[in-house]
Design a protein around this motif. Sequence first.
Motif, PDB file in Angstrom:
ATOM      1  N   GLY A 239      25.588 -34.048  62.624  1.00  0.00           N
ATOM      2  CA  GLY A 239      25.680 -32.705  63.183  1.00  0.00           C
ATOM      3  C   GLY A 239      26.900 -31.939  62.719  1.00  0.00           C
ATOM      4  N   ILE A 240      27.381 -32.245  61.506  1.00  0.00           N
ATOM      5  CA  ILE A 240      28.576 -31.586  60.977  1.00  0.00           C
ATOM      6  C   ILE A 240      28.155 -30.530  59.962  1.00  0.00           C
ATOM      7  CG2 ILE A 240      30.681 -31.895  59.614  1.00  0.00           C
ATOM      8  CD1 ILE A 240      30.922 -34.683  60.817  1.00  0.00           C
ATOM      9  N   TYR A 241      28.489 -29.273  60.254  1.00  0.00           N
ATOM     10  CA  TYR A 241      28.216 -28.150  59.363  1.00  0.00           C
ATOM     11  C   TYR A 241      29.477 -27.286  59.323  1.00  0.00           C
ATOM     12  CZ  TYR A 241      23.420 -29.621  60.384  1.00  0.00           C
ATOM     13  OH  TYR A 241      22.279 -30.356  60.552  1.00  0.00           O
ATOM     14  N   TYR A 242      30.282 -27.472  58.287  1.00  0.00           N
ATOM     15  CA  TYR A 242      31.543 -26.756  58.181  1.00  0.00           C
ATOM     16  C   TYR A 242      31.449 -25.670  57.116  1.00  0.00           C
ATOM     17  CZ  TYR A 242      34.620 -29.517  61.193  1.00  0.00           C
ATOM     18  OH  TYR A 242      35.238 -30.100  62.276  1.00  0.00           O
ATOM     19  N   LEU A 243      31.972 -24.510  57.453  1.00  0.00           N
ATOM     20  CA  LEU A 243      32.061 -23.399  56.521  1.00  0.00           C
ATOM     21  C   LEU A 243      33.494 -23.333  56.007  1.00  0.00           C
ATOM     22  CD1 LEU A 243      30.723 -20.884  55.246  1.00  0.00           C
ATOM     23  CD2 LEU A 243      31.403 -19.605  57.292  1.00  0.00           C
ATOM     24  N   PHE A 244      33.649 -23.340  54.683  1.00  0.00           N
ATOM     25  CA  PHE A 244      34.976 -23.328  54.073  1.00  0.00           C
ATOM     26  C   PHE A 244      35.364 -21.901  53.697  1.00  0.00           C
ATOM     27  CE2 PHE A 244      35.755 -27.878  52.333  1.00  0.00           C
ATOM     28  CZ  PHE A 244      35.272 -28.426  53.508  1.00  0.00           C
ATOM     29  N   GLY A 245      36.640 -21.562  53.929  1.00  0.00           N
ATOM     30  CA  GLY A 245      37.128 -20.228  53.609  1.00  0.00           C
ATOM     31  C   GLY A 245      38.366 -20.268  52.748  1.00  0.00           C
ATOM     32  N   ALA A 246      39.276 -19.342  52.986  1.00  0.00           N
ATOM     33  CA  ALA A 246      40.500 -19.238  52.197  1.00  0.00           C
ATOM     34  C   ALA A 246      41.344 -20.500  52.319  1.00  0.00           C
ATOM     35  CB  ALA A 246      41.307 -18.017  52.654  1.00  0.00           C
ATOM     36  N   ALA A 250      37.533 -24.193  48.056  1.00  0.00           N
ATOM     37  CA  ALA A 250      36.283 -23.534  47.688  1.00  0.00           C
ATOM     38  C   ALA A 250      36.538 -22.113  47.204  1.00  0.00           C
ATOM     39  CB  ALA A 250      35.337 -23.528  48.886  1.00  0.00           C
ATOM     40  N   ASP A 251      37.519 -21.436  47.800  1.00  0.00           N
ATOM     41  CA  ASP A 251      37.810 -20.054  47.404  1.00  0.00           C
ATOM     42  C   ASP A 251      38.254 -19.963  45.956  1.00  0.00           C
ATOM     43  OD1 ASP A 251      40.048 -21.515  48.263  1.00  0.00           O
ATOM     44  OD2 ASP A 251      41.170 -19.730  48.830  1.00  0.00           O
ATOM     45  N   HIS A 252      39.105 -20.895  45.515  1.00  0.00           N
ATOM     46  CA  HIS A 252      39.568 -20.890  44.124  1.00  0.00           C
ATOM     47  C   HIS A 252      38.410 -21.166  43.168  1.00  0.00           C
ATOM     48  CE1 HIS A 252      43.825 -20.710  45.215  1.00  0.00           C
ATOM     49  NE2 HIS A 252      43.579 -21.620  46.145  1.00  0.00           N
ATOM     50  N   LEU A 253      37.538 -22.098  43.550  1.00  0.00           N
ATOM     51  CA  LEU A 253      36.410 -22.444  42.702  1.00  0.00           C
ATOM     52  C   LEU A 253      35.440 -21.275  42.565  1.00  0.00           C
ATOM     53  CD1 LEU A 253      35.070 -24.778  41.130  1.00  0.00           C
ATOM     54  CD2 LEU A 253      33.840 -25.334  43.238  1.00  0.00           C
ATOM     55  N   ILE A 254      35.115 -20.651  43.671  1.00  0.00           N
ATOM     56  CA  ILE A 254      34.170 -19.529  43.655  1.00  0.00           C
ATOM     57  C   ILE A 254      34.727 -18.369  42.849  1.00  0.00           C
ATOM     58  CG2 ILE A 254      33.063 -17.789  45.117  1.00  0.00           C
ATOM     59  CD1 ILE A 254      32.843 -20.007  47.277  1.00  0.00           C
ATOM     60  N   GLU A 255      36.004 -18.079  42.993  1.00  0.00           N
ATOM     61  CA  GLU A 255      36.625 -17.007  42.217  1.00  0.00           C
ATOM     62  C   GLU A 255      36.556 -17.312  40.721  1.00  0.00           C
ATOM     63  OE1 GLU A 255      41.002 -14.862  41.566  1.00  0.00           O
ATOM     64  OE2 GLU A 255      40.746 -16.460  43.036  1.00  0.00           O
ATOM     65  N   ALA A 256      36.824 -18.568  40.348  1.00  0.00           N
ATOM     66  CA  ALA A 256      36.770 -18.951  38.934  1.00  0.00           C
ATOM     67  C   ALA A 256      35.358 -18.825  38.374  1.00  0.00           C
ATOM     68  CB  ALA A 256      37.275 -20.376  38.758  1.00  0.00           C
ATOM     69  N   ALA A 263      33.119 -15.878  52.726  1.00  0.00           N
ATOM     70  CA  ALA A 263      33.766 -16.420  53.921  1.00  0.00           C
ATOM     71  C   ALA A 263      35.234 -16.018  53.949  1.00  0.00           C
ATOM     72  CB  ALA A 263      33.626 -17.939  53.953  1.00  0.00           C
ATOM     73  N   ALA A 264      35.896 -16.133  52.799  1.00  0.00           N
ATOM     74  CA  ALA A 264      37.298 -15.722  52.721  1.00  0.00           C
ATOM     75  C   ALA A 264      37.432 -14.228  52.943  1.00  0.00           C
ATOM     76  CB  ALA A 264      37.885 -16.112  51.370  1.00  0.00           C
ATOM     77  N   LEU A 266      35.731 -12.435  54.833  1.00  0.00           N
ATOM     78  CA  LEU A 266      35.562 -12.171  56.266  1.00  0.00           C
ATOM     79  C   LEU A 266      36.740 -12.700  57.086  1.00  0.00           C
ATOM     80  CD1 LEU A 266      31.765 -12.987  56.691  1.00  0.00           C
ATOM     81  CD2 LEU A 266      32.848 -10.733  56.627  1.00  0.00           C
ATOM     82  N   GLY A 267      37.758 -13.238  56.397  1.00  0.00           N
ATOM     83  CA  GLY A 267      38.933 -13.728  57.099  1.00  0.00           C
ATOM     84  C   GLY A 267      38.826 -15.158  57.563  1.00  0.00           C
ATOM     85  N   TRP A 268      37.838 -15.894  57.066  1.00  0.00           N
ATOM     86  CA  TRP A 268      37.641 -17.290  57.438  1.00  0.00           C
ATOM     87  C   TRP A 268      38.667 -18.127  56.686  1.00  0.00           C
ATOM     88  CZ3 TRP A 268      33.720 -18.208  60.960  1.00  0.00           C
ATOM     89  CH2 TRP A 268      33.445 -19.537  61.274  1.00  0.00           C
ATOM     90  N   GLU A 269      39.516 -18.842  57.396  1.00  0.00           N
ATOM     91  CA  GLU A 269      40.570 -19.637  56.754  1.00  0.00           C
ATOM     92  C   GLU A 269      40.317 -21.127  56.941  1.00  0.00           C
ATOM     93  OE1 GLU A 269      44.398 -18.475  58.090  1.00  0.00           O
ATOM     94  OE2 GLU A 269      44.244 -16.422  57.340  1.00  0.00           O
ATOM     95  N   GLY A 270      40.627 -21.878  55.882  1.00  0.00           N
ATOM     96  CA  GLY A 270      40.468 -23.318  55.952  1.00  0.00           C
ATOM     97  C   GLY A 270      39.013 -23.701  56.126  1.00  0.00           C
ATOM     98  N   MET A 271      38.769 -24.727  56.944  1.00  0.00           N
ATOM     99  CA  MET A 271      37.411 -25.189  57.181  1.00  0.00           C
ATOM    100  C   MET A 271      37.186 -25.334  58.682  1.00  0.00           C
ATOM    101  SD  MET A 271      39.746 -27.479  56.012  1.00  0.00           S
ATOM    102  CE  MET A 271      39.382 -27.680  54.291  1.00  0.00           C
TER     103      MET A 271
END
Length: 351
Positions: A239-246, A250-256, A263-264, A266-271
């Motif tokens: 039952g673990i569903y984590y959204l990763f943000g800044a 994940a943010d560095h990978l997506i930007e690259a 998510a970042a 929208l101000g979502w930080e960490g996981m």
Amino acid sequence: MLLAGCAVTADAGGPAATTPPADTRPFSELDFYPDPRLAEGARTAVVATDAVDPIAHDAAQLLPATVVSHDPDGDRDVVVRDTSRVIALDLAGSLAATVWGLGLGDTLVGRDMSTTFPGTEHLPIVTSGAHAVNAESVLALRPTLVLTDGTIGPRDVLEQLRESGVTVVFLENEASLEGAVQLARDTGRALGVAEVGELLAERIASEVDTVRAQIAAVAPSDADKKLRIVFLYLRGTSGIYYLFGAESGADHLIEALGARDVAAELGWEGMRPMTDEAMVEADPDVVLVMTNGLASAGGVDGLLEAKPALALTSAGKHERFVDMGDGQLLSFGPRSALVLDALARALYAKP
């Protein structure tokens, strides 16, 4: 980094997923979507090779080496005298891959759960399913040096290793492509091969720059047309569903990848645990997941059934999920360029 890079194995729920063959065609010869936002269906990103290619062999080590250990309670100078039996531990397996990339893979005597690249299969695992270090398992291997970044604990176990006479060095390991470059330098210094570390750092940076240039040539330059991506960490049966943000990596990978980490934005930080409201507001075009994590949730169909909010997003409507091996995705190190290349193919090129 708390969960990034965790290996979601069959033990974490569900059978391990099968991996399709890699697409080894030159990037320039691929057939790219005119608008990647309109692509349909799930894809698996597969690296051309999972092997870590050492940049040197039999490099002369200059020991003892005095390095700064970035301990949780503050920096301290540590003298490394013996690197004959090394254990490198972190959540993503990046440290062991870096040791291997320096040409010192034969010094490794144990591994963490996320170290899965070829050549390490025979090494005993010294971390549990919760990515905790087992002191007895480590000491039984008689290590002379333990390298870690603090993402695997508990801390008192690492202190116990020090008290037992094992040299322990905490290295900074930023979850980013730039962090992988610096990690090569720092690991090289700790192992007495600073010059080789610099060579590996330069190779990682050069390979990543090449792939980023290829991506820039095919990814939309208009911000409104860029792919909107989120990263989900899944352990479905738990039952673990984590959204990763800044600052999650994940943010560095997506930007690259020439995309937008919504998510970042929208101000979502960490996981943090995913909420239906956050997912609907993010409305991603693509959801990135780890392969066995997706399998643990019952695949795309099982995930959409368990999380109906996902079905309301553009990614859910078009079943636009891109998965990648658990020991690869968010593992920044010598294979960073290969990971970027494989993900770019899954995002922008037609099958």
